[in-house]
Design a protein around this motif. Structure first.
Motif, short mmCIF file in Angstrom:
data_model
loop_
_atom_site.label_atom_id
_atom_site.label_comp_id
_atom_site.label_asym_id
_atom_site.label_seq_id
_atom_site.Cartn_x
_atom_site.Cartn_y
_atom_site.Cartn_z
N ASN A 81 -5.18 -1.96 -1.84
CA ASN A 81 -4.03 -1.90 -0.90
C ASN A 81 -3.42 -0.33 -0.89
N PRO A 82 -3.40 0.11 0.34
CA PRO A 82 -2.99 1.57 0.40
C PRO A 82 -1.22 1.62 0.00
N TRP A 83 -0.58 0.63 -0.03
CA TRP A 83 0.77 0.66 -0.29
C TRP A 83 0.81 0.92 -2.02
N GLY A 84 -0.39 0.65 -2.83
CA GLY A 84 -0.15 0.71 -4.22
C GLY A 84 -0.15 2.05 -4.78
N PRO A 85 0.14 2.05 -5.98
CA PRO A 85 0.28 3.46 -6.73
C PRO A 85 -0.83 4.31 -6.70
N SER A 86 -2.20 3.67 -6.58
CA SER A 86 -3.32 4.45 -6.47
C SER A 86 -3.32 5.22 -5.03
N ARG A 87 -2.47 4.85 -4.23
CA ARG A 87 -2.32 5.43 -2.70
C ARG A 87 -3.65 5.66 -2.18
N ALA A 88 -4.51 4.56 -2.17
CA ALA A 88 -5.88 4.56 -1.77
C ALA A 88 -6.03 5.13 -0.35
N ARG A 89 -7.09 5.98 -0.08
CA ARG A 89 -7.51 6.65 1.25
C ARG A 89 -8.61 6.89 1.32
N PRO A 90 -9.33 5.89 1.80
CA PRO A 90 -10.81 5.81 2.00
C PRO A 90 -11.36 6.30 3.27
N ASP A 91 -10.41 6.61 4.40
CA ASP A 91 -10.88 7.06 5.56
C ASP A 91 -10.09 8.28 5.88
N TRP A 92 -10.61 9.51 6.47
CA TRP A 92 -10.01 10.59 6.65
C TRP A 92 -8.81 10.58 7.49
N VAL A 147 -3.17 7.61 6.13
CA VAL A 147 -1.95 8.11 5.67
C VAL A 147 -1.63 7.93 4.53
N PRO A 148 -1.26 8.55 3.37
CA PRO A 148 -1.15 8.27 1.82
C PRO A 148 0.08 7.78 2.04
N ASN A 149 0.79 6.70 1.21
CA ASN A 149 2.09 6.45 0.96
C ASN A 149 2.70 7.45 0.09
N ILE A 150 4.12 7.58 0.38
CA ILE A 150 4.66 8.67 -0.18
C ILE A 150 6.28 8.03 -1.20
N LEU A 151 5.77 6.77 -1.55
CA LEU A 151 6.60 6.05 -2.12
C LEU A 151 7.02 6.53 -3.57
N GLY A 152 6.26 7.45 -4.17
CA GLY A 152 6.52 8.27 -5.26
C GLY A 152 7.52 9.15 -5.19
N THR A 153 7.67 9.70 -3.89
CA THR A 153 8.87 10.58 -3.74
C THR A 153 9.89 9.92 -2.55
N SER A 154 9.72 8.71 -2.73
CA SER A 154 10.83 8.11 -1.82
C SER A 154 11.94 7.30 -2.57
N ALA A 155 12.99 6.81 -2.05
CA ALA A 155 13.90 5.89 -2.86
C ALA A 155 14.37 4.92 -1.98
N PRO A 156 15.01 3.81 -2.58
CA PRO A 156 15.60 2.71 -1.59
C PRO A 156 16.82 3.40 -1.04
N TYR A 205 5.30 -7.22 -4.51
CA TYR A 205 4.40 -7.92 -3.62
C TYR A 205 3.77 -7.01 -2.78
N MET A 206 4.39 -6.02 -2.35
CA MET A 206 3.92 -5.25 -1.16
C MET A 206 3.21 -4.16 -1.73
N THR A 207 3.57 -3.51 -2.98
CA THR A 207 3.33 -2.18 -3.21
C THR A 207 2.38 -2.04 -4.52
N ARG A 208 1.51 -3.17 -4.80
CA ARG A 208 0.51 -3.11 -5.87
C ARG A 208 -0.82 -2.88 -5.32
#
Length: 507
Positions: free
Chosen positions: A259-270, A273-282, A342-345
């Motif tokens: 899932n691209p929401w996960g910490p690996s920030r999966a990006r299999p396609d050119w 859009v990688p998630n920026i949760l690591g530099t975001s906050a609630p 539940y959304m971000t693994r």
């Protein structure tokens, strides 16, 4: 064995998707429109999995964009042009426009045509269901867009008004429902491995079609019409055979399977859009307002809070206001970790729609119709279902439901109770932003919501009624192929286009 089976299915899906999409350059996306006179190169059983897989990517990218507009999360810097400042002037690509036309809709259209050619009503009904879902999510981001002349080989299709698009979608979803009800034994059978979403369960597909219809009808309320009973009827028809449409991901070293929401920030396609949760906050709206965190006493009132984010051991639940950024003295790691929910693994499913959304749709429609008793029951059912999905223990659910953060009787129920809980249940899903715009960010509906302070220069500093209403069109395609249409709409290189409310607002 189950994991191996899923892995094999995913590999098949990826290979199929790659074969379908190969050869399409970034300047050609409108050229992939299917010519109805050209014979199909595949059969519907090979097209279904790529359509649902591409829709999962689409849902992720939609949520990754709109969760910032809906103020569920904010960047730590406060300087993101789009997410914080609502400014598309320097953006060179708006991939969500391409995701709909090039990826999902073109393949869903081919699924429909090949199924129709062989008279497989089951596949055809599924194709129409997916076509309406991708069209609905796209038009609710952009508004007017190519529709009646799209996917017909015209590289510069005219834009249709959103009202016409909605009329077409409602007719098409009814067609999907009719086709999914036929159950003709002569239809091509759907093997479980050929339907990664539902395993060939037509009852589940029928439930999803009714759920999409309920969502469409709800969008027309309360500003276009007040046919609340039609919304409730569609919800109840969906609930009769409902199975959550979850696109399942797995733990894997390959980005294709995660899932691209996960910490690996999966990006299999050119174009992923990688998630920026690591530099975001609630945001404070999520933590302090909606979930009622008692900051002074460091007391959690909503048991979902520690399951949606992991607090910093020393700094707790620090929050960031949209466009303002973090405290200059605070390090990034001072803030809660947004991964692991539940959304971000890496193995979280991607949801197309959820059972709790259906409950909240019914609650809103019933409330607006004056039936507060039905609204209360649906509202409470929606909260319970979402808490269970997040992972809250049953005893904690029962305690929360009996507390003062939940309306306990029909007389005390307000629209804000329903909409704010629905907003939370739609965490990181684009539909949350749809609702906020339908009610024009009304502080009576979204109590405590305030407009960001540091917006781009074309946003008025004094007019708090100016909120972002839509996304900009993809300039890498539309300014090349459809400049006259952009000029006709007033959208060509005009940032004020972002301020124009969508049709279903009634404005």
């Amino acid at each position: 064995m189950k994991a191996q089976k899923i892995m094999i299915l995913k590999v098949k899906n990826i290979l199929i998707a790659a074969l379908l999409l190969v050869g399409f350059g970034c300047d050609e996306f409108l050229d992939v429109n299917v010519d109805e006179d050209k014979p199909s190169a595949s059969t519907p059983n090979y097209l279904l999995n790529p359509v649902t897989g591409l829709m999962a990517i689409n849902c992720y990218e939609q949520g990754e964009t709109t969760a910032y507009f809906a103020q569920q999360i904010a960047t730590l810097s406060g300087f993101s042009a789009v997410k914080d400042r609502w400014d598309y002037r320097s953006v060179t690509r708006v991939g969500l426009f391409r995701r709909h036309f090039h990826d999902v809709a073109s393949n869903a259209n081919n699924l429909i045509l090949t199924a129709k050619a062989e008279e497989s009503e089951n596949y055809e009904g599924i194709g129409h269901t997916m076509m309406v879902l991708t069209t609905q999510t796209a038009t609710d981001l952009f508004g007017d867009m190519p529709y009646t002349e799209a996917l017909k080989g015209n590289p510069s299709p005219p834009y249709d008004e959103q009202q016409l698009i909605y009329e077409g979608m409602l007719a098409e979803i009814d067609e999907a429902i009719e086709l999914l009800t036929i159950r003709d034994e002569s239809d091509r059978s759907i093997k479980p491995e050929e339907d990664y979403l539902y395993g060939g369960d037509l009852d589940a597909w029928l439930g999803l079609a009714y759920g999409i219809k309920a969502r469409l009808l709800l969008h027309l309320t309360p500003n276009i019409n007040q046919n609340f009973q039609a919304v409730i009827d569609a919800v109840e028809a969906a609930q009769a055979t409902w199975v959550d449409p979850e696109y399942q991901y797995i733990e894997s070293p390959s980005p294709w399977f995660m899932n691209p929401w996960g910490p690996s920030r999966a990006r299999p396609d050119w174009d992923y859009v990688p998630n920026i949760l690591g530099t975001s906050a609630p945001t404070p709206y999520l933590v302090d307002v909606v979930m009622g965190y008692d900051r002074e006493n460091d007391s959690i009132r909503d048991p979902r809070q520690p399951l949606l984010m992991t607090p910093n051991p020393d700094h707790g639940y620090l929050v960031v206001r949209t466009s303002e950024g973090k405290d200059a003295l605070a390090e990034n790691e001072f803030y809660p970790n947004l991964f692991g929910s539940y959304m971000t693994r890496d193995d979280s499913p991607q949801y197309f729609m959820t059972e709790e959304e259906l409950h909240f749709i019914k609650a809103e429609a019933a409330f607006q119709s004056g039936d507060k008793a039905t609204a209360l029951a649906a509202y409470q059912a929606g909260i319970r279902r979402h808490m269970a999905r997040v992972g809250v223990e049953q005893s904690d659910i029962d305690t929360f439901m009996a507390g003062d953060m939940v309306a306990q009787d029909a007389a005390s129920l307000e629209l804000s109770h329903i909409m704010m809980q629905k907003w939370l249940a739609l965490y990181l899903q684009a539909e949350a932003w749809v609702d906020m715009r339908r009610y024009q960010y009304d502080p009576k509906v979204y109590v405590g919501l305030t407009r960001p302070e540091n917006l781009a220069s074309f946003w008025s500093d004094d007019d708090d009624t100016e909120w972002i209403q839509r996304l900009a069109y993809d300039n890498q395609t539309e300014e090349i192929y459809n400049k006259p249409e952009l000029e006709r709409l007033g959208a060509y290189q005009n940032p004020d286009w972002l301020k124009v409310p969508l049709w279903w607002t009634g404005q």
